[in-house]
Every structure is written in structure tokens, then in C-alpha cells.
Design a protein around this motif. Sequence first.
Motif, PDB file in Angstrom:
ATOM      1  N   PHE A  32       0.798  -1.193   0.081  1.00 38.89           N
ATOM      2  CA  PHE A  32       0.013  -0.107  -0.010  1.00 38.89           C
ATOM      3  C   PHE A  32       0.747   1.204  -0.108  1.00 38.89           C
ATOM      4  O   PHE A  32       0.463   2.131  -0.616  1.00 38.89           O
ATOM      5  CB  PHE A  32      -0.940   0.049   1.288  1.00 38.89           C
ATOM      6  CG  PHE A  32      -1.807   1.187   1.481  1.00 38.89           C
ATOM      7  CD1 PHE A  32      -2.987   1.282   0.301  1.00 38.89           C
ATOM      8  CD2 PHE A  32      -1.608   2.384   2.042  1.00 38.89           C
ATOM      9  CE1 PHE A  32      -3.913   2.233   0.396  1.00 38.89           C
ATOM     10  CE2 PHE A  32      -2.379   3.347   2.062  1.00 38.89           C
ATOM     11  CZ  PHE A  32      -3.475   3.340   1.165  1.00 38.89           C
TER      12      PHE A  32
ATOM     13  N   TYR B 153       0.459   4.144  -2.925  1.00 37.65           N
ATOM     14  CA  TYR B 153      -0.420   5.372  -2.403  1.00 37.65           C
ATOM     15  C   TYR B 153       0.714   6.529  -2.590  1.00 37.65           C
ATOM     16  O   TYR B 153       0.061   7.638  -3.047  1.00 37.65           O
ATOM     17  CB  TYR B 153      -0.579   5.369  -0.983  1.00 37.65           C
ATOM     18  CG  TYR B 153      -1.303   6.621  -0.263  1.00 37.65           C
ATOM     19  CD1 TYR B 153      -2.533   6.728  -0.674  1.00 37.65           C
ATOM     20  CD2 TYR B 153      -0.350   7.456   0.382  1.00 37.65           C
ATOM     21  CE1 TYR B 153      -3.275   7.748  -0.231  1.00 37.65           C
ATOM     22  CE2 TYR B 153      -1.027   8.613   0.883  1.00 37.65           C
ATOM     23  CZ  TYR B 153      -2.374   8.881   0.708  1.00 37.65           C
ATOM     24  OH  TYR B 153      -2.963   9.975   1.094  1.00 37.65           O
TER      25      TYR B 153
ATOM     26  N   THR C 121      -0.386   9.808  -5.113  1.00 37.96           N
ATOM     27  CA  THR C 121      -0.400  11.175  -4.725  1.00 37.96           C
ATOM     28  C   THR C 121       0.688  12.054  -5.541  1.00 37.96           C
ATOM     29  O   THR C 121       0.390  13.114  -5.764  1.00 37.96           O
ATOM     30  CB  THR C 121       0.188  11.373  -3.245  1.00 37.96           C
ATOM     31  OG1 THR C 121       1.389  10.519  -2.929  1.00 37.96           O
ATOM     32  CG2 THR C 121      -0.911  10.694  -2.249  1.00 37.96           C
TER      33      THR C 121
END
Length: 402
Positions: free
Chosen positions: A88, A92, A96
Amino acid sequence: MRDRSQLPDKIYNVHYENDIHYTMQLCRWILKPIGIWHLIYGRSSLYEKLISRTLIFVCFSVLCFVLIPAGPYTLLREKDIIIKIRLFGPVYFCLTSALKYCFLGMRGTAIRRCIEHVEHDWQVIQYEDHRKMMLRNAMVGRRLTTLCVIFLYIGGMSYHMIMPLKNYTIRPLVYLGYDIYFNPQISPAYEIVFFLHCLSALIQYSITTATCSLGAIFATHACGQVQILMTLLNDLVEGKRSKNTTVDNRLSLITRHHVRILRFMADVEEVLREICLMELVAATLIICLLEYYCMMEWANSDIVAILTYFILLISLSFNFLIFCYIGELIVEEYSKIASAAYEVNWYDLPGHKALNLVLIITMSHYPPKLTAGKFCDLSLNTFSTVLKTSVVYLNLLRTVTE
């Protein structure tokens, strides 16, 4: 090739081209490879803009090559909670970074205004001490950018290049999910995927350092303008610096300079507010995940993995610290205007002209601030709050996974 309509009426600083180059050099180096510079720079040619659009398409394609398979795999297909948490973090961060890339493109007009403002300020410097102030602040912006580049590229590329090579039983990848499209373990598919993963890492860290560089350069430039404003205030009564001028002329110059600073900071806030919000959220979660990864590898006694995660933790923490530091720096410098206005010999001003300083003093009590999407101000206190929140999330994560 220079658009003369954007130049001031009179250029006082004969070194302005070298000074502008010194200020924007690192930022330009970072923004050019990801295709942003020539789209936001007002004097780019049509050919340069075409190259930029091509680079943007390539960068987005590489990011999508990572996100489209890895996102659904991490959220939906992977059932092991430990592996899911491990995957993750990088997914992630990639997401972003892609969002920050979009915000850089969306705020191109505001970034262009800020760059033109910086160039104009360098062109109209009249005094050598003012130029030295601006050069000193530009040096601070360059050093912050350099530190951000060093930390992020060393930490990030070590994670993408060293960590996958530790496992000799299989051919590991940082991002998974390609097995439903092709077999990523055979050659040359593995080599191509591994190369694209490293390229995506370069793009992600270039985007992150680009946003940090813009924030550092604009914030330190604003601090330099505030310091110049304070020297103008010191010269208000006696007028030693600007001879053959009246108090009204000097007060008018101070007011115009003050308004320019406020307008510039409004543009900087417009450029950075969504990006700072992404940095705030990403820093809170990713710092928490990296702390968790360090604890997991400590239990496994994996020195290489611990060192890699720790460097990455320091890198991302330092990157967010830069945003908080420049937010704190702007407020601190701007708040000094009130003291500078009060410390002039206002009692020697003729008539009621001293009352004109009251508005400047009053406005200095409401300094411009960098905010994370207008939800909270960026300051050193915000940085400490993010660290405390990440520890809270870490304890929650350990409770869930145990």
C-alpha cells in the motif's frame, strides 16, 4: 526572443539575467524533464511546448503503467494483510505523486505569474544591499531544493533498485498485479517492467522535488522582499537612500511594495494549497507505514531493509519539514514588519503622516500563510502534529495486524 511587454519601464539591475538564472536554475532543471517548465514559462517557443506535452504524456503513461495493475491488486486481489500493507505504501505514494502532477498542470497560470513576479523584482533592484538580501534568500531556496533532491533520490531509488534485488528465489518487483496481463517473471518482460518501475520512481520523486523547489524558491523570495520593505521603512523619515524625494513619495513606494508582497503570496498560496494538502495527508500515512516497515524488518533482522526504509523515512519526513519550515519562515519574517514600522522615527514625521504607518502595523498582525487546502496552516507545529498522528496510526496498525 524576450517579450518586452513583460519587462518593467526601467531596468536598474544590470545583472538581472544572471540573478534570475541563479534563482530559478534548480527548479528549471527539475521541471523540464517532467514537461512542466515550458508550459508555465511565458517565453517558451511552440516547439518547446510540443516537447513538454510529449513528456507529460510519457510521464502519465508510466505512472498509469504502475497504478492500473498495482492499485486493484493491492486493494482487491491481495488477501494477506501484511503483504497488502507492504504494497500500500509505494502505491499510495505513486497515486499522490500523480495527483500533485495534475495540480502542477492546473495551476500553470498562477505559477507563471509567480515566476514573472520574481523576474520583475530582480529587474527593478536599485541598491546593492537589496540585491545581496535577495541573493542570500535565493541561496537558502537553492540549498533547501538541493537537500530535498539528495534525500528523496537516495532514499527512493535505493528502495526501488536495491530492495527487489535482495530476493534470489524469485524475480521480485516493487509493484504487483501484472500476472493477469502477462507473465512478468520471464525475460524480457521482467527487465522491461523493472526498468519502467525505476523510471516511474524517478518521475514520482521529480514531481515531489519540483513542488518542494517551487515552494522554497517562492517563499524565500517573499522573505527577501519583506527584508527590503523593512529597509525602506528605516529610510522613510530621513530619506538618505532616496534623495530628492518627499515623505509622501517614500510612503507611496513602501505601500506599493507591501501590496506587491501580499499579491505575490496570494499567488503562491494558490499554487501550493492543494499540493500542500496532498503532502500533509501523504506524509501522515506514509511516515506511519515506513515506521511499521522498519519495525517488521527489525523483527526479521534484515539490516539492508531496515537501512533502506529508515533512509526513505528520513527523506519523506524532511520533504514535509521543508514545507512546514517555509510556512513558518514566511510568518516569522512578515511579522517583523510591525516592529520595523514602529522603530522608525515616526514622531519626526510632519503633520499626521505617522498615522499612515498604523495600517502597515495592523496588516502585519495578519501575515500571509501557506495552508494545506485552507484546512490548516503549515508551520513547525503542524510538522510535530503530523509526527504524533503517525505514531497514533502506527499503534492502531500494530493492533490490527497482530
